[in-house]
Design an enzyme around this catalytic site. Sequence first.
Site, PDB file in Angstrom:
ATOM      1  N   THR A 326       0.847  -1.190   0.000  1.00 26.50           N
ATOM      2  CA  THR A 326       0.000   0.000   0.000  1.00 26.50           C
ATOM      3  C   THR A 326       0.878   1.234   0.000  1.00 26.50           C
ATOM      4  OG1 THR A 326      -1.709   1.222   1.213  1.00 26.50           O
ATOM      5  CG2 THR A 326      -0.175  -0.098   2.524  1.00 26.50           C
ATOM      6  N   HIS A 378       2.849 -11.804  14.093  1.00 29.94           N
ATOM      7  CA  HIS A 378       3.900 -12.376  14.947  1.00 29.94           C
ATOM      8  C   HIS A 378       3.616 -13.837  15.297  1.00 29.94           C
ATOM      9  CE1 HIS A 378       7.512 -12.183  17.047  1.00 29.94           C
ATOM     10  NE2 HIS A 378       7.354 -11.075  17.744  1.00 29.94           N
TER      11      HIS A 378
END
Length: 438
Positions: A326, A378
């Site tokens: 983006t 994560h």
Amino acid sequence: VHGDLIYQWMLKTFLTKGLMQHCRVSRLSGLFRTLATIIKVPNLAESITEGEVKSLKNEGDFIKIDEAIASLETGKAAVDIKSTVTGRIVKFHAKVGDTVLVGNDFAVIDETQSAGSAAAKPTAAPTPAPQQPKPIQEPIKKEKPAPIVEEKKAAPKPKEPYQPLPIKVPSMAGTRETRRLPLSKLRQVAAQRLKEAQNTLAMLTTFNECDMSALTSLRKELGEEFLKAHGARLGFMSAFVRASVMSLEKFPAINASIEGKEVVYHDYADISVAVSSPKGLVVPVLRNCERMSMADIEMSIADLGNKAKAEKITLEEMIGGTFTITNGGVFGSMLSTPIINMPQSAILGLHSIKNRAVVIGDKIEARPMMYLALSYDHRLVDGREAVMFLKNIKELIEDPRKMLLNIQLSSQPVSYTHLRAHETLRYLVCRLLLEKKK
């Protein structure tokens, strides 16, 4: 005439009871025969089960086969419902603003009606005006004189509690009106998916800065020749897509996703690129970017951008994707923390290019710099892998020759064996952290 009235009554009866699905209604004389077809809401795309009706043809309009009779807005794009037959629209089972489900009945089309014919409408017989009854004269009643009532003294009113005087708001120039508009289907789905990503993923963002001097000089020197040779402008996005593909090959966990208790690794790179449209941000997908040159990438991005502006991007062009880029820099964003596009495990955020003072050797120079941001899940990606992935992109952009020659950097890539040895422990730890947070 009586036969037409009977036929119209039978047609209305079948429509109201929902019994006219591919059925034939005929006169007893066999002189007239009609075939009515029900159009259902088609399959829109994977994981999309409903849509909001944005526009409709008029009942009674003549339509041809494969002609659009309505437009639906889904969570990703607008989709047309097309007729499977030629005929005249008899009835719609939904109106503008309604939400319809895939597979439900949507419209009824009479195949026997031609373009010049008009549906016969039964004329109702005039009903005579009801006669008004004559008024009945009631006998005159004599009014009785009202009784004399003695006046009573009113009791004293209790003292009202003290109330502060209202504060007068000074009048302001202009109007202070409010408007309420329904939230579009695209915005509803986007809000739901963004909040789902925040609640599901163990999201973390790492940052770096990139010197854009080499790439800027390359554009100035070869931009015109690139445009003449390929018909597309040489931008920064193709370089970042190419750098991301090379980095994804080196760090396969960032190109993977979690499905249940399994990790799905992709041996291809489908890069989702965020582009602007009149209805908001859409994210079409560049397929098999590992096989594309920088010219192919630029031409594909330009084509998707034009489709987005014209609102002609299809659902198939926005499904899938293994990694997202983006670019908030086109709007002037200096720094941000992008939200991951589930079920992907990472997203790269680009920002505006600004001249900043940097130390080059023993000198301070003004260089065009860009901040890079990588948000990653994560649960699947370790901090070491994310930092090295972003650093790899930075070094490829700062020296574009390595991309053109397909030269990887000297650091060792992360293997599948290393990932699978740690993925179970990482998954359990992140689940415990999320449950503790809830």
